[in-house]
Design a protein around this motif. Structure first.
Motif, PDB file in Angstrom:
ATOM      1  N   ILE A 393       0.839  -1.201   0.000  1.00  0.00           N
ATOM      2  CA  ILE A 393       0.000   0.000   0.000  1.00  0.00           C
ATOM      3  C   ILE A 393       0.874   1.252   0.000  1.00  0.00           C
ATOM      4  O   ILE A 393       1.942   1.267   0.603  1.00  0.00           O
ATOM      5  N   THR A 394       0.413   2.305  -0.667  1.00  0.00           N
ATOM      6  CA  THR A 394       1.041   3.619  -0.505  1.00  0.00           C
ATOM      7  C   THR A 394       0.098   4.520   0.267  1.00  0.00           C
ATOM      8  O   THR A 394      -1.101   4.580  -0.032  1.00  0.00           O
ATOM      9  N   PRO A 396      -0.128   8.472   2.679  1.00  0.00           N
ATOM     10  CA  PRO A 396       0.552   9.685   3.127  1.00  0.00           C
ATOM     11  C   PRO A 396       1.428   9.369   4.335  1.00  0.00           C
ATOM     12  O   PRO A 396       1.108   8.472   5.132  1.00  0.00           O
ATOM     13  N   ALA A 397       2.516  10.086   4.487  1.00  0.00           N
ATOM     14  CA  ALA A 397       3.498   9.794   5.540  1.00  0.00           C
ATOM     15  C   ALA A 397       2.856   9.698   6.922  1.00  0.00           C
ATOM     16  O   ALA A 397       3.178   8.804   7.712  1.00  0.00           O
ATOM     17  N   ARG A 398       1.930  10.596   7.212  1.00  0.00           N
ATOM     18  CA  ARG A 398       1.297  10.623   8.531  1.00  0.00           C
ATOM     19  C   ARG A 398       0.536   9.337   8.817  1.00  0.00           C
ATOM     20  O   ARG A 398       0.428   8.908   9.974  1.00  0.00           O
ATOM     21  N   ASN A 399       0.008   8.679   7.782  1.00  0.00           N
ATOM     22  CA  ASN A 399      -0.808   7.471   7.945  1.00  0.00           C
ATOM     23  C   ASN A 399      -0.041   6.185   7.656  1.00  0.00           C
ATOM     24  O   ASN A 399      -0.634   5.109   7.636  1.00  0.00           O
ATOM     25  N   PHE A 400       1.261   6.298   7.438  1.00  0.00           N
ATOM     26  CA  PHE A 400       2.071   5.167   6.973  1.00  0.00           C
ATOM     27  C   PHE A 400       1.858   3.911   7.819  1.00  0.00           C
ATOM     28  O   PHE A 400       1.715   2.810   7.277  1.00  0.00           O
ATOM     29  N   TYR A 401       1.799   4.040   9.125  1.00  0.00           N
ATOM     30  CA  TYR A 401       1.749   2.868  10.006  1.00  0.00           C
ATOM     31  C   TYR A 401       0.359   2.613  10.594  1.00  0.00           C
ATOM     32  O   TYR A 401       0.162   1.637  11.303  1.00  0.00           O
ATOM     33  N   ASP A 402      -0.617   3.437  10.250  1.00  0.00           N
ATOM     34  CA  ASP A 402      -1.929   3.361  10.911  1.00  0.00           C
ATOM     35  C   ASP A 402      -2.665   2.049  10.677  1.00  0.00           C
ATOM     36  O   ASP A 402      -3.534   1.663  11.467  1.00  0.00           O
ATOM     37  N   GLY A 421       4.083  -4.247  10.155  1.00  0.00           N
ATOM     38  CA  GLY A 421       4.330  -3.396   9.005  1.00  0.00           C
ATOM     39  C   GLY A 421       5.813  -3.097   8.840  1.00  0.00           C
ATOM     40  O   GLY A 421       6.547  -2.939   9.808  1.00  0.00           O
ATOM     41  N   PHE A 422       6.231  -3.046   7.588  1.00  0.00           N
ATOM     42  CA  PHE A 422       7.591  -2.606   7.259  1.00  0.00           C
ATOM     43  C   PHE A 422       7.522  -1.983   5.880  1.00  0.00           C
ATOM     44  O   PHE A 422       6.471  -2.017   5.226  1.00  0.00           O
ATOM     45  N   GLY A 423       8.619  -1.410   5.414  1.00  0.00           N
ATOM     46  CA  GLY A 423       8.590  -0.905   4.047  1.00  0.00           C
ATOM     47  C   GLY A 423       9.420   0.322   3.808  1.00  0.00           C
ATOM     48  O   GLY A 423      10.294   0.691   4.597  1.00  0.00           O
ATOM     49  N   HIS A 424       9.086   0.967   2.686  1.00  0.00           N
ATOM     50  CA  HIS A 424       9.869   2.077   2.153  1.00  0.00           C
ATOM     51  C   HIS A 424       9.329   3.396   2.699  1.00  0.00           C
ATOM     52  O   HIS A 424       8.520   4.080   2.059  1.00  0.00           O
ATOM     53  N   ASN A 429       5.534   3.775   0.987  1.00  0.00           N
ATOM     54  CA  ASN A 429       5.101   2.424   0.625  1.00  0.00           C
ATOM     55  C   ASN A 429       5.242   1.476   1.813  1.00  0.00           C
ATOM     56  O   ASN A 429       6.341   1.073   2.164  1.00  0.00           O
ATOM     57  N   VAL A 430       4.099   1.115   2.418  1.00  0.00           N
ATOM     58  CA  VAL A 430       4.108   0.216   3.560  1.00  0.00           C
ATOM     59  C   VAL A 430       3.715  -1.185   3.116  1.00  0.00           C
ATOM     60  O   VAL A 430       2.800  -1.368   2.317  1.00  0.00           O
ATOM     61  N   HIS A 431       4.427  -2.182   3.628  1.00  0.00           N
ATOM     62  CA  HIS A 431       4.083  -3.584   3.415  1.00  0.00           C
ATOM     63  C   HIS A 431       3.396  -4.069   4.698  1.00  0.00           C
ATOM     64  O   HIS A 431       4.050  -4.311   5.718  1.00  0.00           O
ATOM     65  N   PHE A 432       2.082  -4.179   4.627  1.00  0.00           N
ATOM     66  CA  PHE A 432       1.273  -4.606   5.768  1.00  0.00           C
ATOM     67  C   PHE A 432       1.075  -6.112   5.679  1.00  0.00           C
ATOM     68  O   PHE A 432       0.680  -6.640   4.649  1.00  0.00           O
TER      69      PHE A 432
END
Length: 512
Positions: A393-394, A396-402, A421-424, A429-432
């Motif tokens: 998923i991509t 916004p930075a503020r919601n990256f880990y939500d 979660g991890f990612g770029h 780009n978060v890998h959930f």
């Protein structure tokens, strides 16, 4: 307190074996459930069924390079490396040239035989394996590097070249591939382009759209489309090569590419940082972008559950004590003294402000590789739990880990082992990931389509870099308008009117 890492490199393994994890997971004793069984709403298209006459033609075109289920084990070709989908193809074709692919596709189009193009088969959304009995067209024997132009910084190569092999060949010439992936030892450049792969250094070098200068692709009817420009400025009408980048083999089969390659950095450093909360992660990331500027080449995040999976399932010890979050920052430059000054300034600021609790700085190449291995093997570590529900998923930075706290209680009450979660972090780009001991329709129903609805609500993208494939095609509507999807259908109908190329992928099903 800042300290120099002494992480052992003894756990490094050859990433060429990346896809072989399917032999080591907890559920490898049995075959993966057929895709058509797991997804019962899928219906086979009106394509022809393979017969002896078809096989004879293939064997005449490719003498000694046709694999069949009667004489060969096609399990690895039919199954994705995550072991989530499995097709039922009885033939694998292994061409060596663009002309052979042209002849194969021309015949398949005339006979209405569906075709599944396949590279390294490291895809994560079911795009690289057949759904039913499609003919598998493997580019694995197309490994020639035609040109490395050191004056222009361009490599021209065939689609079956392994990403890591390309990078090694370029290093000898003082260049590097702009793309770096955890699957670099197995993935092929044709697949990277067909999925518009992103990877660890997109923050610095951009996507495959940004770095692909030209390509050759073969249409469904066998027409060879030669757009193999090596020029960085070529403004002559439609940029046809961009049609095939990210099309996942549904518009044509990419056979040869020209990639622009930056100079290999002379000074590389890595920082492995531990942080107490995501707010500190955000602030540290912004500090890195401002204070490291032009030397910042990667910014990655992993949470504690990912770290635990690596330690428990891969037996790799992290260089820091347990922290809620870890950030990996890479700097790449041409002057080590200049870079060291920037790194010291950055570290003084983030540690002085209490954003970073602990950290290590690594400059020795073998130790840098060891730390990168921690990040790159997260996917394999999670797969060893049993089954992985993986989302790219991509946001916004503020919601990256939500997404993680939003889903954590829901999925764990339903039997999930991990929700992480991890990612770029540098490009949103978060890998959930959610793991369980085995596949569960109940868990899948808790996650989908809610995760895509949530992503759309937060103005994100349902696919950052893995593509749409089979698994996400019905959720494309959460990121693309109806009008945009219809334009995509129109392009598909022009380039592949019989729909033989990678059917059942990318485009949503049409309601009957």
């Amino acid at each position: 307190m800042l300290r120099i890492s002494s992480l052992s490199a003894s756990r490094l393994h050859d990433l060429r074996k990346f896809s072989n994890v399917i032999r080591r997971g907890k559920s490898t004793s049995n075959k993966v459930e057929l895709t058509q069984v797991r997804y019962p709403k899928l219906k086979r298209g009106g394509f022809a069924t393979l017969n002896d006459r078809h096989l004879t033609t293939f064997k005449n075109i490719l003498p000694g390079r046709v694999l069949t289920s009667e004489t060969d084990d096609l399990e690895l070709f039919n199954t994705d490396w995550l072991r989530t989908v499995r097709g039922n193809s009885s033939v694998v074709l292994r061409p060596k040239t663009t002309e052979e692919i042209s002849e194969i596709l021309k015949f398949c189009n005339q006979e209405k035989l569906a075709v599944c193009p396949q590279g390294g088969n490291t895809g994560l959304v079911g795009g690289s394996v057949p759904v039913f009995d499609e003919v598998i067209l493997s580019t694995s024997l197309m490994k020639k590097i035609d040109l490395i132009d050191t004056d222009s910084g361009v490599v021209v190569c065939e689609a079956g070249c392994i990403l890591e092999d390309l990078d090694n060949a370029l290093k000898d010439k003082g260049l590097m591939m702009p793309l770096d992936l955890g699957a670099k030892g197995s993935c092929q450049i044709g697949g990277n382009i067909s999925t518009n792969a992103g990877g660890l250094r997109l923050l610095r070098y951009g996507s495959m759209h940004a770095n692909t200068l030209g390509l050759i692709a073969v249409k469904a009817d066998g027409t060879i489309v030669d757009s193999l420009s090596c020029l960085k400025k070529d403004n002559t009408g439609y940029a046809l090569h961009h049609l095939f980048i990210g099309s996942e083999g549904t518009l044509g089969v990419v056979t040869k590419v020209a990639i622009q390659c930056p100079p290999a950095p002379k000074a590389v450093s890595l920082m492995f940082l531990g942080l107490k909360d995501f707010e500190s992660v955000l602030k540290t990331t912004q500090k890195a972008k401002h204070l490291l500027g032009e030397i910042l080449s990667s910014c990655e995040l992993m949470d504690l559950e990912c770290a635990d999976a690596v330690e428990e399932n891969m037996k790799i010890k992290l260089p820091l004590e347990k922290m809620p979050f870890y950030v990996i920052l890479e700097s790449s430059g041409s002057n080590s003294a200049h870079d060291e000054e920037k790194l010291n300034t950055f570290l003084e600021v983030v540690m002085g402000e209490g954003l970073v609790i602990d950290g290590t700085v690594i400059t020795e190449p073998s130790r840098i590789k060891s730390v990168w291995h921690i990040r790159e093997c997260i996917a394999e570590a999670l797969l060893r739990d049993g089954y992985v529900y993986k989302y790219d998923i991509t946001l916004p930075a503020r919601n990256f880990y939500d997404l993680v706290p939003f889903f954590n209680d829901k999925v764990k009450e339903a039997g999930a082992i991990r929700c992480c979660g991890f990612g770029h972090l540098g490009d949103g780009n978060v890998h959930f990931n959610v793991t369980s001991s085995e596949f569960s329709y109940n868990l899948l129903g808790l996650i989908e389509p809610l995760i895509y609805e949530w992503t759309s609500k937060h103005r994100g993208s349902v696919s950052a870099e893995h593509g749409i494939g089979l698994k996400k095609k019905e959720f494309l509507k959460y990121s693309k308008s109806e009008a945009a999807i219809e334009v995509m259908r129109g392009i598909k109908s022009v380039l592949d009117p019989n729909g033989i190329l990678n059917p059942y992928k990318v485009l949503p099903s049409i309601a009957e």
